[in-house]
Structure formats: structure tokens, C-alpha cells
Write a protein that holds these residues in place. Structure first.
Motif, short mmCIF file in Angstrom:
data_model
loop_
_atom_site.label_atom_id
_atom_site.label_comp_id
_atom_site.label_asym_id
_atom_site.label_seq_id
_atom_site.Cartn_x
_atom_site.Cartn_y
_atom_site.Cartn_z
N LEU A 137 14.56 -7.89 3.28
CA LEU A 137 14.77 -6.61 2.57
C LEU A 137 13.70 -6.35 1.51
O LEU A 137 13.98 -5.81 0.44
N THR A 138 12.46 -6.72 1.83
CA THR A 138 11.38 -6.63 0.83
C THR A 138 11.26 -5.24 0.22
O THR A 138 11.18 -5.09 -1.01
N PHE A 139 11.21 -4.21 1.07
CA PHE A 139 11.01 -2.85 0.55
C PHE A 139 12.21 -2.35 -0.24
O PHE A 139 12.08 -1.90 -1.38
N ILE A 140 13.41 -2.43 0.36
CA ILE A 140 14.57 -1.82 -0.30
C ILE A 140 14.92 -2.54 -1.59
O ILE A 140 15.41 -1.94 -2.55
N LYS A 141 14.65 -3.85 -1.67
CA LYS A 141 14.88 -4.56 -2.93
C LYS A 141 13.97 -4.04 -4.03
O LYS A 141 14.39 -3.88 -5.18
N ARG A 142 12.70 -3.82 -3.69
CA ARG A 142 11.78 -3.27 -4.70
C ARG A 142 12.24 -1.91 -5.20
O ARG A 142 12.06 -1.57 -6.37
N MET A 143 12.85 -1.15 -4.30
CA MET A 143 13.17 0.23 -4.64
C MET A 143 14.50 0.38 -5.38
O MET A 143 14.65 1.28 -6.20
N ILE A 144 15.50 -0.46 -5.10
CA ILE A 144 16.82 -0.21 -5.71
C ILE A 144 17.52 -1.44 -6.29
O ILE A 144 18.63 -1.33 -6.80
N SER A 145 16.86 -2.61 -6.27
CA SER A 145 17.57 -3.81 -6.74
C SER A 145 17.86 -3.77 -8.24
O SER A 145 18.73 -4.49 -8.72
N GLY A 146 17.12 -2.90 -8.98
CA GLY A 146 17.39 -2.80 -10.41
C GLY A 146 18.58 -1.92 -10.75
O GLY A 146 19.03 -1.88 -11.91
N CYS A 147 19.11 -1.20 -9.76
CA CYS A 147 20.27 -0.34 -10.01
C CYS A 147 21.49 -1.21 -10.32
O CYS A 147 21.70 -2.26 -9.71
N ARG A 163 0.83 -1.21 0.00
CA ARG A 163 0.00 0.00 0.00
C ARG A 163 0.86 1.25 0.00
O ARG A 163 0.54 2.24 -0.67
N MET A 164 1.96 1.22 0.75
CA MET A 164 2.83 2.39 0.82
C MET A 164 3.37 2.75 -0.57
O MET A 164 3.36 3.92 -0.96
N ILE A 165 3.82 1.76 -1.30
CA ILE A 165 4.38 2.03 -2.64
C ILE A 165 3.27 2.35 -3.63
O ILE A 165 3.39 3.26 -4.46
N ALA A 195 17.66 8.24 2.01
CA ALA A 195 16.27 8.48 2.38
C ALA A 195 15.47 7.19 2.37
O ALA A 195 14.69 6.90 3.29
N LEU A 196 15.66 6.37 1.33
CA LEU A 196 14.93 5.11 1.24
C LEU A 196 15.30 4.16 2.37
O LEU A 196 14.48 3.37 2.83
N SER A 197 16.55 4.25 2.84
CA SER A 197 16.97 3.37 3.94
C SER A 197 16.19 3.67 5.22
O SER A 197 15.94 2.77 6.02
N THR A 198 15.80 4.92 5.43
CA THR A 198 15.03 5.25 6.64
C THR A 198 13.65 4.59 6.61
O THR A 198 13.12 4.20 7.64
N PHE A 199 13.08 4.46 5.40
CA PHE A 199 11.80 3.75 5.28
C PHE A 199 12.02 2.24 5.45
O PHE A 199 11.23 1.55 6.07
N SER A 200 13.10 1.75 4.86
CA SER A 200 13.43 0.33 4.96
C SER A 200 13.53 -0.11 6.42
O SER A 200 12.98 -1.14 6.81
N LEU A 201 14.24 0.68 7.23
CA LEU A 201 14.40 0.35 8.64
C LEU A 201 13.07 0.44 9.38
O LEU A 201 12.79 -0.34 10.29
N SER A 202 12.23 1.39 9.00
CA SER A 202 10.96 1.60 9.69
C SER A 202 9.95 0.48 9.43
O SER A 202 9.05 0.26 10.23
N VAL A 203 10.08 -0.20 8.28
CA VAL A 203 9.16 -1.31 7.99
C VAL A 203 9.82 -2.66 8.29
O VAL A 203 9.38 -3.70 7.81
N ASN A 204 10.91 -2.63 9.10
CA ASN A 204 11.56 -3.86 9.56
C ASN A 204 12.06 -4.73 8.41
O ASN A 204 11.92 -5.96 8.43
N ASP A 205 12.64 -4.08 7.42
CA ASP A 205 13.15 -4.82 6.26
C ASP A 205 14.17 -5.89 6.64
O ASP A 205 14.24 -6.94 6.00
#
Length: 508
Positions: free
Chosen positions: A313-323, A270-272, A298-308
Motif C-alpha cells: 500500500l505504498t501510495f495510499i499510505k503516503r496519501m492518507i495514513s496521517g488521517c 515521480r507521480m506525487i 478518487a485516491l483509491s483508483t490511483f492506488s489500484l492502478s499502481v498495484n498498491d
């Protein structure tokens, strides 16, 4: 920037440190901006560090508070707020005497500073109370000006607090506060009984109070110590406190919990889905673009807040794994090093970063219509997409359906109280009250029960570590206070708002 404080301010901050200092624990400092969101907590066992930090935060627009009772020594270096279970000793009995200010139609005080006349009326009563206490055989208490009211502090020889006597000390403190109000309440003041908690905070004398707007006849003021006498630990008061008849609560029997904050999984999808910023950045990553470091931060602060770290690492992978330079092992290590050292960015800060680095970002993508929420004092919180991951008004009916209410009124009461302390502590008071109104008939709730559950929700909110805006770190010059002068007693340099050194330490 340069900071200047007067000799009186320096003296009050230093004297208050000495007054609060205990060999059995740390002093908790809490720093809050008027927005109710920008805040920080720090623990002290060094006087110079306390003075420098308090002066620096205050110069940057923070109202400064300190814990009345010492906190456990193992909190040194922690950044989260304490609770009653973290108090290590009881050594001060404190009374918050509020000036009687105008009220609204709900009989609640308006969020304004007191006028000089209102303050003087309060001080007149405080002086009478102090004189009466001395006449009763107690030691001379300290009186402080809290900006719009006054505090009275009575010191007793320390009572060590641990799990064997914590409930008793908490009960005695509340009973003592109620009796004090009953004896001394009169026109001109309101003695606040909500402050009789082990973990209560008070404003630090010598600092400016920014809680309410600065108005011509209701100005923001500098808090201060008003009484010159040294405060002596009072054996008589300690004895009276410990022998006062009080009902000691029975030890709480913990039962299997239906709801815990950890059991309510963050709603990452929902957040994304609802945040245009996240969707834009996710698409950039999928296209193979290398993400700038400050956006990753900035994205890391959200990652930590959702207990990634606990969820692959569900959130942070969605956000930067394609880099192209994404490295899962380095990313995990980075997050582990920075756990607990930052808080989620707000919408404005994240939008500014994104617009700066990606020229094809369109402002109209930010159209999520994030609902406005308020903190416990009614101040609107700055919007942040992290709210979509937490409990929202739309989730409450579904979560409430998991509460197995049956024909036992007492068990139903306990289940509703638990629901209030866990689920409803994660939404603001207005949302919680609206929810109660919608289920009153289903849950057989009357006005008294709703009031009880709202208080349970508030107590849980007060004790839990709440999400803050970005962590503030203030650095002070080592040659602090080198040129004493009454008008400009201390001058030192501090940084502005910035990321912590840990968050700045490297790319991930």
C-alpha cells in the motif's frame, strides 16, 4: 433522463444480438466516447440486457461496438477488453468497406464522416460484391450501414477455437481477408484488411455513431441493417475457408522475457512529486486532517492502478495514513473489494473535488505541464496524474539501455520487437516514432524495421487492457419498451455518470 429510440433501431439492435449470439460464448460490448478515453466493456448472454445497455450507452454519447466472434464464457461479469486468445469460436467472416474520403498529405484518411455521395458510391460497390458472392454459390450475406461505410457479414457453421487451432484460425482469417480484398477492391471503396483478427469489433446497427464531428455535409448517422434476408450458415464457405492454402505459423517458443509491463514498476515518487494535487493532499494528511470520502475514493483508483495491493500500500499510505481515522486493514480490504472496478481519475475531476473540500487549495498548484499524449486513433487523451507513474518519453533511453543488442541480427530483431510490444506499447505512437528516430543508427534500424516494430507496438496496445476514465454504469427501468410506437418506440430512465456501487459502498 428519458431515452427514446425508434422501432427500426430497436429491431436492428435485437436482430444483431440474435445474429451474434452463440451457445459457445458471450457477446462483447464495447462503448467509446469521442474523446477516446471514456470507455467501458461489458459481456452479454441475455438479449434484453444487451438491448437496454446498448441503447443507454448510445443515448449518453457513446459509439457502440460488439465483438464479431463469441468470447469465452468465463468472461461473464468482467470489465476488461478481450484479445484474440479469448475468442471461443469463429462463426462470421466480415468485411469492412470504407467510403473513400479525402486524405491528408500523409495519405491517411481525414477523421471525418462520409458525405452522402461518398457513402452511395461505397454502397454501389457493396451491392455488386454481394451479388457476386451469391453468384459464386454462397448464401446471401447481411449488409449493414456503419455510419460512414458498410459491412458485409457471411455466416458459417461455427468452428470452435482453442489453443490447438487458434493460430491456424487467425492465419486463415487474415489470408481470407487479403484474398477478398484482392478480388473485390475497386474504385469507390477501401476494403480494410486490418479488421481480419479474431477479436475484431464492429459497430452495432441501430445506434448512432459519434466517432467524428457532426458537420452539415458530413453528419453523424445511425447505423443500420440494410438487408431483409435471414442469414443462413454457409457450409460451402466454411469448407472453402478450411481448405484454402495457408501458411500456418509454427508454435511460438517463449524465451525469458527482458521486459514485461509488471516488471516496469510504477513510478510513485515521480507521480506525487510532479502532481501538485497529490502533494497538497499528502500534506493535508500529514497535518492530521480527515480526508473526505469522495477524495479517498478518487485516491483509491490511483492506488489500484499502481498495484498498491502488491507493494504494501505504498501510495495510499503516503496519501492518507496521517488521517486520524486511517485503518490499514480496512483500507486493504476496501481495495481488494474494488480491484478492477474503477480507473484513475483525470486531473479535472480530482482538482474539482480538492477545490470543493479544501478552500485553501490554490489552482496555481496545478502547473505540472503534463505532456499531451494521443490514443491509437490520434485523439488527445484527457490528462491524468497516473501518466507520471507509467512509462514516459524520458524513460525510454534508460529502458532501452537494458536491451542487450549483440551481433546476431535475428536475436536483435526479436529483442526490439519485444521492446516494442512491452515498453513502447505504453506510450503513444508519436512518442514511440520519435524514440525510434533517435536510436535508428545505434540499433541499425531501417524504415521497414521501424514500421514492423510500430505495428508490433500497436497490436500490443490493441490487445492489452488500457486505462479508461471512470467506469460508467448505466441503470435502466425494468419496464423497458412498454409502449411501441414507430416514432418513439421505447422510453426508459437511465442514470448519468456515477461511481460503481462497489466504489460507493463504504468509507475506508
Amino acid at each position: 433522463m428519458k431515452i427514446q429510440i425508434t422501432k427500426k433501431q430497436h429491431s436492428d439492435i435485437a436482430q444483431f444480438y440474435d445474429f451474434l449470439h452463440s451457445d459457445n460464448g458471450l457477446i462483447e460490448g464495447f462503448f467509446l466516447k469521442p474523446d477516446g478515453e471514456t470507455k467501458a466493456t461489458q459481456y452479454f448472454d441475455n438479449k434484453d440486457d444487451f438491448i437496454q445497455t446498448v441503447a443507454a450507452y448510445n443515448a449518453n454519447g457513446f459509439t457502440c461496438y460488439a465483438g464479431i466472434q463469441p468470447r469465452k464464457t468465463d468472461f461473464k461479469g468482467h470489465k476488461q477488453a478481450s484479445a484474440g486468445k479469448d475468442v471461443s469460436a469463429l462463426r462470421l467472416l466480415a468485411i469492412d468497406c470504407d467510403s473513400c474520403k479525402p486524405v491528408d498529405d500523409k495519405e491517411n484518411k481525414l477523421k471525418i464522416n462520409a458525405t452522402d455521395a461518398e457513402k452511395q458510391s461505397c454502397l454501389n460497390v457493396v451491392a455488386k460484391i454481394r451479388k457476386a458472392l451469391i453468384g459464386m454459390g454462397y448464401q446471401k450475406p447481411m449488409v449493414t450501414d456503419s455510419g460512414s461505410g458498410h459491412w458485409i457479414f457471411l455466416q458459417i457453421p461455427e468452428i470452435l477455437v482453442d489453443d490447438t487451432n487458434r493460430a491456424e484460425m487467425a492465419a486463415r482469417l487474415k489470408q481470407w481477408g487479403a484474398k477478398f480484398k484482392e478480388k473485390f477492391q475497386e474504385t469507390g471503396i477501401d476494403i480494410d484488411t486490418s479488421i481480419f483478427e479474431l477479436h475484431r469489433l464492429t459497430k452495432i446497427p441501430g445506434t448512432k455513431v459519434f466517432s467524428y464531428p457532426d458537420e452539415p455535409d458530413r453528419p453523424q448517422r445511425i447505423s443500420a441493417i440494410l438487408t431483409p434476408d435471414p442469414v443462413i450458415p454457409d457450409e460451402k464457405l466454411r469448407n472453402d475457408f478450411l481448405t484454402m492454402p495457408v501458411e500456418i505459423p509454427a508454435p511460438e517458443i517463449k524465451t525469458a522475457s527482458t521486459f514485461t509491463s509488471g516488471a516496469i514498476a510504477p513510478n510513485i515518487d515521480r507521480m506525487i512529486e510532479r502532481c501538485g494535487l497529490f502533494r497538497f493532499l499528502e500534506e493535508k494528511s500529514k497535518s492530521g486532517v480527515s480526508m473526505p470520502h469522495n477524495i479517498r475514493l478518487a485516491l483509491s483508483t490511483f492506488s489500484l492502478s499502481v498495484n498498491d495491493l502488491d507493494h504494501d500500500l505504498t501510495f495510499i499510505k503516503r496519501m492518507i495514513s496521517g488521517c486520524p481515522d486511517f485503518n490499514e486493514q480496512k483500507t486493504r480490504r476496501y481495495l481488494e473489494l474494488n480491484k478492477g472496478k474503477g480507473a484513475p481519475y483525470g486531473c479535472d475531476a480530482l482538482r474539482e473535488l480538492t477545490a470543493k473540500h479544501f478552500k485553501d487549495f490554490k489552482a496555481e498548484l496545478c502547473a505540472c505541464k503534463l505532456p499531451i499524449t494521443h490514443d491509437k486513433s490520434g485523439i488527445a487523451r484527457k490528462p491524468s496524474p497516473i501518466r507520471f507513474a507509467g512509462v514516459m518519453a524520458e524513460d525510454l533511453n534508460s529502458l532501452f539501455s537494458q536491451v542487450a543488442l549483440d551481433g546476431d541480427p535475428f536475436q536483435n530483431f526479436l529483442k526490439m520487437k519485444e521492446f516494442s510490444e512491452t515498453v513502447l506499447s505504453q506510450v503513444d505512437a508519436a512518442t514511440a516514432k520519435s524514440f525510434f528516430d533517435s536510436i535508428k543508427e545505434t540499433a541499425s534500424l531501417n524504415k521497414d524495421k521501424v514500421t514492423t516494430f510500430m505495428k508490433a507496438r500497436k497490436n500490443a496496445t490493441d490487445e492489452d487492457t488500457t486505462q479508461a476514465q471512470r467506469l460508467i454504469e448505466l441503470a435502466a427501468d425494468a419496464e423497458l419498451f412498454k409502449s411501441p410506437d414507430d416514432q418513439a418506440f421505447a422510453t426508459f430512465a437511465v442514470s448519468g455518470h456515477r461511481e460503481t456501487s462497489a466504489l460507493k459502498s463504504g468509507r475506508f
